[in-house]
Design a protein around this motif. Structure first.
Motif, PDB file in Angstrom:
ATOM      1  N   HIS A 164       0.769   5.210 -37.251  1.00 20.68           N
ATOM      2  CA  HIS A 164       1.575   6.012 -36.319  1.00 20.68           C
ATOM      3  C   HIS A 164       1.203   5.709 -34.881  1.00 20.68           C
ATOM      4  O   HIS A 164       2.080   5.663 -33.993  1.00 20.68           O
ATOM      5  CB  HIS A 164       1.388   7.498 -36.612  1.00 20.68           C
ATOM      6  CG  HIS A 164       2.134   7.958 -37.829  1.00 20.68           C
ATOM      7  ND1 HIS A 164       3.513   8.004 -37.888  1.00 20.68           N
ATOM      8  CD2 HIS A 164       1.699   8.399 -39.045  1.00 20.68           C
ATOM      9  CE1 HIS A 164       3.904   8.440 -39.077  1.00 20.68           C
ATOM     10  NE2 HIS A 164       2.805   8.702 -39.801  1.00 20.68           N
ATOM     11  N   ALA A 165      -0.083   5.514 -34.627  1.00 17.60           N
ATOM     12  CA  ALA A 165      -0.494   5.177 -33.260  1.00 17.60           C
ATOM     13  C   ALA A 165       0.081   3.830 -32.848  1.00 17.60           C
ATOM     14  O   ALA A 165       0.503   3.646 -31.691  1.00 17.60           O
ATOM     15  CB  ALA A 165      -2.032   5.157 -33.171  1.00 17.60           C
ATOM     16  N   GLY A 166       0.109   2.868 -33.789  1.00 15.85           N
ATOM     17  CA  GLY A 166       0.704   1.574 -33.472  1.00 15.85           C
ATOM     18  C   GLY A 166       2.181   1.686 -33.180  1.00 15.85           C
ATOM     19  O   GLY A 166       2.699   1.037 -32.244  1.00 15.85           O
ATOM     20  N   ALA A 167       2.888   2.511 -33.953  1.00 14.82           N
ATOM     21  CA  ALA A 167       4.318   2.716 -33.703  1.00 14.82           C
ATOM     22  C   ALA A 167       4.545   3.391 -32.364  1.00 14.82           C
ATOM     23  O   ALA A 167       5.477   3.032 -31.608  1.00 14.82           O
ATOM     24  CB  ALA A 167       4.910   3.551 -34.836  1.00 14.82           C
ATOM     25  N   LEU A 168       3.694   4.385 -32.063  1.00 17.26           N
ATOM     26  CA  LEU A 168       3.836   5.068 -30.781  1.00 17.26           C
ATOM     27  C   LEU A 168       3.559   4.113 -29.622  1.00 17.26           C
ATOM     28  O   LEU A 168       4.246   4.160 -28.586  1.00 17.26           O
ATOM     29  CB  LEU A 168       2.869   6.245 -30.731  1.00 17.26           C
ATOM     30  CG  LEU A 168       2.860   7.073 -29.448  1.00 17.26           C
ATOM     31  CD1 LEU A 168       4.242   7.694 -29.197  1.00 17.26           C
ATOM     32  CD2 LEU A 168       1.786   8.152 -29.508  1.00 17.26           C
ATOM     33  N   GLU A 169       2.584   3.214 -29.785  1.00 19.27           N
ATOM     34  CA  GLU A 169       2.267   2.240 -28.737  1.00 19.27           C
ATOM     35  C   GLU A 169       3.441   1.301 -28.498  1.00 19.27           C
ATOM     36  O   GLU A 169       3.755   0.977 -27.343  1.00 19.27           O
ATOM     37  CB  GLU A 169       1.019   1.447 -29.145  1.00 19.27           C
ATOM     38  CG  GLU A 169       0.607   0.392 -28.120  1.00 19.27           C
ATOM     39  CD  GLU A 169      -0.564  -0.434 -28.631  1.00 19.27           C
ATOM     40  OE1 GLU A 169      -0.997  -1.338 -27.888  1.00 19.27           O
ATOM     41  OE2 GLU A 169      -1.033  -0.196 -29.771  1.00 19.27           O
ATOM     42  N   MET A 170       4.080   0.896 -29.595  1.00 21.36           N
ATOM     43  CA  MET A 170       5.196  -0.033 -29.446  1.00 21.36           C
ATOM     44  C   MET A 170       6.393   0.630 -28.783  1.00 21.36           C
ATOM     45  O   MET A 170       7.150  -0.018 -28.046  1.00 21.36           O
ATOM     46  CB  MET A 170       5.594  -0.573 -30.810  1.00 21.36           C
ATOM     47  CG  MET A 170       4.520  -1.439 -31.464  1.00 21.36           C
ATOM     48  SD  MET A 170       4.308  -3.019 -30.628  1.00 21.36           S
ATOM     49  CE  MET A 170       5.914  -3.773 -30.933  1.00 21.36           C
ATOM     50  N   ASN A 171       6.608   1.912 -29.030  1.00 19.66           N
ATOM     51  CA  ASN A 171       7.814   2.605 -28.561  1.00 19.66           C
ATOM     52  C   ASN A 171       7.543   3.515 -27.362  1.00 19.66           C
ATOM     53  O   ASN A 171       8.413   4.322 -26.989  1.00 19.66           O
ATOM     54  CB  ASN A 171       8.423   3.425 -29.688  1.00 19.66           C
ATOM     55  CG  ASN A 171       8.828   2.553 -30.865  1.00 19.66           C
ATOM     56  OD1 ASN A 171       9.417   1.482 -30.671  1.00 19.66           O
ATOM     57  ND2 ASN A 171       8.517   3.005 -32.080  1.00 19.66           N
ATOM     58  N   ALA A 172       6.347   3.433 -26.796  1.00 19.89           N
ATOM     59  CA  ALA A 172       6.021   4.310 -25.662  1.00 19.89           C
ATOM     60  C   ALA A 172       6.897   3.985 -24.458  1.00 19.89           C
ATOM     61  O   ALA A 172       7.185   2.809 -24.173  1.00 19.89           O
ATOM     62  CB  ALA A 172       4.543   4.167 -25.315  1.00 19.89           C
ATOM     63  N   LYS A 173       7.307   5.028 -23.716  1.00 19.09           N
ATOM     64  CA  LYS A 173       8.188   4.841 -22.561  1.00 19.09           C
ATOM     65  C   LYS A 173       7.410   4.743 -21.260  1.00 19.09           C
ATOM     66  O   LYS A 173       8.003   4.483 -20.202  1.00 19.09           O
ATOM     67  CB  LYS A 173       9.185   6.000 -22.476  1.00 19.09           C
ATOM     68  CG  LYS A 173      10.124   6.054 -23.678  1.00 19.09           C
ATOM     69  CD  LYS A 173      11.111   7.198 -23.552  1.00 19.09           C
ATOM     70  CE  LYS A 173      12.055   7.245 -24.756  1.00 19.09           C
ATOM     71  NZ  LYS A 173      13.023   8.364 -24.657  1.00 19.09           N
ATOM     72  N   ASP A 174       6.125   4.975 -21.313  1.00 17.58           N
ATOM     73  CA  ASP A 174       5.320   4.842 -20.087  1.00 17.58           C
ATOM     74  C   ASP A 174       3.977   4.239 -20.456  1.00 17.58           C
ATOM     75  O   ASP A 174       3.539   4.266 -21.611  1.00 17.58           O
ATOM     76  CB  ASP A 174       5.149   6.194 -19.396  1.00 17.58           C
ATOM     77  CG  ASP A 174       4.533   7.221 -20.318  1.00 17.58           C
ATOM     78  OD1 ASP A 174       3.270   7.289 -20.391  1.00 17.58           O
ATOM     79  OD2 ASP A 174       5.292   7.944 -21.024  1.00 17.58           O
TER      80      ASP A 174
END
Length: 363
Positions: free
Chosen positions: A193-203
């Motif tokens: 989940h952290a990897g997915a969040l890193e890839m899709n982070a907006k900032d």
């Protein structure tokens, strides 16, 4: 000949032989064997020689000679009794004991005096020869029984120590597996989940925090594997050395076990090696419980599989049954079949055979 007496017992018998020789000469001795030596001096000399002969046991022939001389000269019955006892406990139920009994009885019945008292002579043979022989045989049987019980107790203690060690090792492995299934799964999800969040982070801030969580999670997984490796380090890891240690523990518990490798040995995958170890461990546990017979462990390296076979011979006697759940072989069969292998267990030629065939592609 066997030596079953302690130093204290031998010293007591030697003292009795010396003291008994100092008793006044019996009435049967006043016949054809009188020596021009004072009675007390005869007793002291014979007593010292008899005590020395007792201390020389198990070399009994000097004591036999002294017994004949003391009986003919002085009717020294304590020496005859001690010799009969020592002979029985040394030549336990052997032809030598029968020969001694016949010779000693003939000595006790020898008509030394001109007017022998036959009933008294027969009673003396029974009291001074056969009663000590019976006592020596009984005490020797008792010593052997106690020695056997002590050996049995020591063997049970060794087996209990082996089983306790195996139980502790299995519990540690079970805890390690449970921790891996629960903790590692959750941490892995967190990393994903952290990897997915890193890839899709907006900032950048969110991406940096997600990256930190992902890296921290990966480090946690690596440390978790190290901790579990320490926790699982025990005689159930499944390496060839672990299997050898298992066989050594089995030998220390009193079971003769040998190992034979067939084919070209190679390193096995962890799950195959662990399963091989568990098959051998469970089979040897059953040997402890039900057979205690010589056992052979065969490890066959086939081109695309490995096969383990544990064969115990027909037991010489039926050991005392030990408690068990009866589910060990059932669990092994399920474990082997889950890996795509085959499992069999059953009697063979009076003994018992456990065989597991494990394809190596099952990993």
């Amino acid at each position: 000949m066997t030596e079953n007496r302690g130093t204290a017992t031998t010293a007591i018998l030697a003292a009795l032989a010396f003291g008994g020789s100092l008793l006044p000469a019996g009435a049967r001795s006043v016949s054809y064997f009188q020596l021009p030596v004072p009675d007390l001096l005869q007793g002291v000399a014979l007593g010292l020689l008899a005590a020395a002969a007792v201390l020389l046991n198990p070399r009994l022939w000097p004591l036999f000679v002294l017994t004949v001389v003391a009986w003919l000269l002085r009717s020294t019955w304590p020496v005859l009794m001690i010799t009969s006892y020592l002979t029985a406990s040394t030549y336990h139920r052997s032809p030598k004991l029968i020969g001694y009994g016949v010779a000693a009885t003939a000595l006790a019945l020898a008509p030394i005096t001109p007017s022998p008292d036959l009933p008294s002579m027969i009673g003396g043979a029974g009291l001074f020869v056969w009663l000590p022989i019976a006592l020596g045989l009984w005490l020797d049987d008792r010593r052997q029984l106690l020695a056997g019980l002590r050996e049995r107790a020591a063997q049970l203690e060794r087996e209990q120590a082996v089983r306790a060690g195996q139980a502790r090792a299995e519990e540690r492995a079970r805890i390690a597996r449970d921790m891996h299934d629960v903790v590692a799964h959750r941490v892995s999800l967190m990393v994903l989940h952290a990897g997915a969040l890193e890839m899709n982070a907006k900032d950048d801030y969110t991406a940096g925090e997600a990256e930190l969580i992902r890296i921290t999670g990966k480090d946690a997984l690596a440390q978790l594997r190290q901790v579990l490796g320490v926790l699982k380090s025990s005689p159930v890891d499944g390496s060839p050395g672990d299997l050898d240690r298992l066989l050594d523990h089995t030998r220390s518990a009193g079971v003769q076990v040998s190992r034979r490798d067939e084919g070209q040995p190679r390193e096995l995958s962890p799950i195959i090696a662990s399963t091989v170890f568990r098959v051998v461990q469970e089979a040897l546990t059953n040997v402890h419980k039900h057979a205690q017979a010589p056992t052979t462990v065969v490890l066959r390296y086939l081109p695309d599989a490995v096969e383990v076979e544990v064969v115990n011979e027909r037991p010489a006697r039926t050991p005392d049954p030990l408690p068990g759940s009866g589910m060990g072989l059932v669990g092994l069969r399920e474990r082997v079949e889950l890996l795509g292998g085959g499992f069999s267990a059953g009697p063979r030629d009076g003994g018992f055979t456990v065989t597991a065939h494990l394809p190596e592609e099952a990993e």
